[in-house]
Design a protein around this motif. Structure first.
Motif, short mmCIF file in Angstrom:
data_model
loop_
_atom_site.label_atom_id
_atom_site.label_comp_id
_atom_site.label_asym_id
_atom_site.label_seq_id
_atom_site.Cartn_x
_atom_site.Cartn_y
_atom_site.Cartn_z
N PRO A 45 0.81 -1.22 0.00
CA PRO A 45 0.00 0.00 0.00
C PRO A 45 0.85 1.27 0.00
CG PRO A 45 -0.93 -1.60 1.52
CD PRO A 45 0.41 -2.13 1.10
N SER A 49 1.60 3.87 -3.29
CA SER A 49 1.18 5.26 -3.09
C SER A 49 2.35 6.23 -3.26
CB SER A 49 0.56 5.43 -1.70
OG SER A 49 -0.63 4.66 -1.58
N THR A 176 -5.53 1.02 -2.59
CA THR A 176 -5.91 2.37 -2.18
C THR A 176 -6.80 3.07 -3.21
OG1 THR A 176 -3.85 3.25 -3.14
CG2 THR A 176 -3.82 2.68 -0.80
N VAL A 179 -10.31 3.60 -2.14
CA VAL A 179 -10.48 4.66 -1.14
C VAL A 179 -10.37 6.03 -1.79
CG1 VAL A 179 -9.56 5.65 0.98
CG2 VAL A 179 -9.57 3.16 0.67
N LYS A 180 -9.34 6.20 -2.62
CA LYS A 180 -9.09 7.49 -3.24
C LYS A 180 -10.11 7.83 -4.33
CE LYS A 180 -4.09 7.25 -2.45
NZ LYS A 180 -2.76 7.13 -3.11
#
Length: 238
Positions: A45, A49, A176, A179-180
């Motif tokens: 993760p 990112s 992610t 989520v983003k």
């Protein structure tokens, strides 16, 4: 044959039965299993990112945790592939590059290990019903594991396999990304569930916990009568 289980965060925290199924299947196939309790997140993760430097401590911890292993097996193509990325992350490092290469070379996704290393395509599983299979992005596109899970499913007694329309499309999880980019992710998983329902399948099977949690959550919220199973759980059915 000694196998060291790389359980992954999602299996360890949310899908313990998947980890149990992996162990039971491999033990029936003659493997001796161990589980290093010092294993943590593989760093994916943070790495994906853009926090490469910050993710290295976790990676070093994982290299140390599995340094003793003969074979490392994971029920997640995505996380197994992250180990394959370690040599690039530590490229030029006089201490860690060689250790990263050693770990990458002995790491396998669960179905890949059974078919390509153990040379087994029928584990003696039995499950009645119609099933479709979700091909997760990292496992197929990056790790390159495409045939092994299908070979194993085709030899499950009583199981009728139906190919999933749009199987190459992402389910919208993407770590992610979900989520983003929540709104886009929601539409992607909605489309995926629609295609699953079109097959008339009793079971949706996959090999990555993240995808299964994402798709399974949408199936549950919509009240669809489709059971979501990791392929390890299917292969553990007797």
């Amino acid at each position: 044959m000694k196998v060291t289980l790389f359980a992954t965060c999602l299996v360890d925290l949310f899908q313990g039965d998947v980890g149990k199924a992996v162990v039971e299947v491999l033990e029936r196939l003659g493997c001796e299993i161990d589980f290093p309790e010092e294993q943590i997140c593989c760093g994916q993760p943070a790495y994906n990112s853009g926090y490469v430097k910050e993710s290295k401590n976790a990676m070093k911890r994982m290299i140390g945790a599995f340094e003793h292993a003969e074979y490392v097996v994971s029920p997640s193509g995505s996380c197994a592939y992250m180990f394959k990325e370690y040599p690039e992350v530590f490229k030029g490092d006089p201490l860690w590059e060689s250790k990263a290469k050693a770990l990458a070379a002995k790491t396998y996704e669960f179905t890949e290990f059974i078919v390509n290393v153990l040379k087994i395509e029928d584990v003696g599983a039995h499950l009645e019903g119609k099933a479709t299979y979700h091909t997760s992005c990292h496992m197929t596109r990056l790790l390159g594991v495409t045939e092994a899970p299908l070979k194993l499913l085709q030899n499950v007694d009583g199981l009728q396999y139906v190919e999933l329309h749009g199987k190459d499309s992402c389910c919208g999880f993407g770590g992610t990304f979900s989520v983003k980019m929540g709104n886009i992710s929601s539409e992607m998983v909605h489309e995926k569930v629609h295609h699953v329902e079109e097959t008339g399948a009793d079971y949706l099977i996959g090999a990555d916990a993240g995808c299964l949690i994402n798709i399974g959550g949408r199936i549950h919220r919509q009240g669809k009568p489709i059971k979501v199973m990791h392929i390890a759980e299917v292969l553990n059915c007797r």
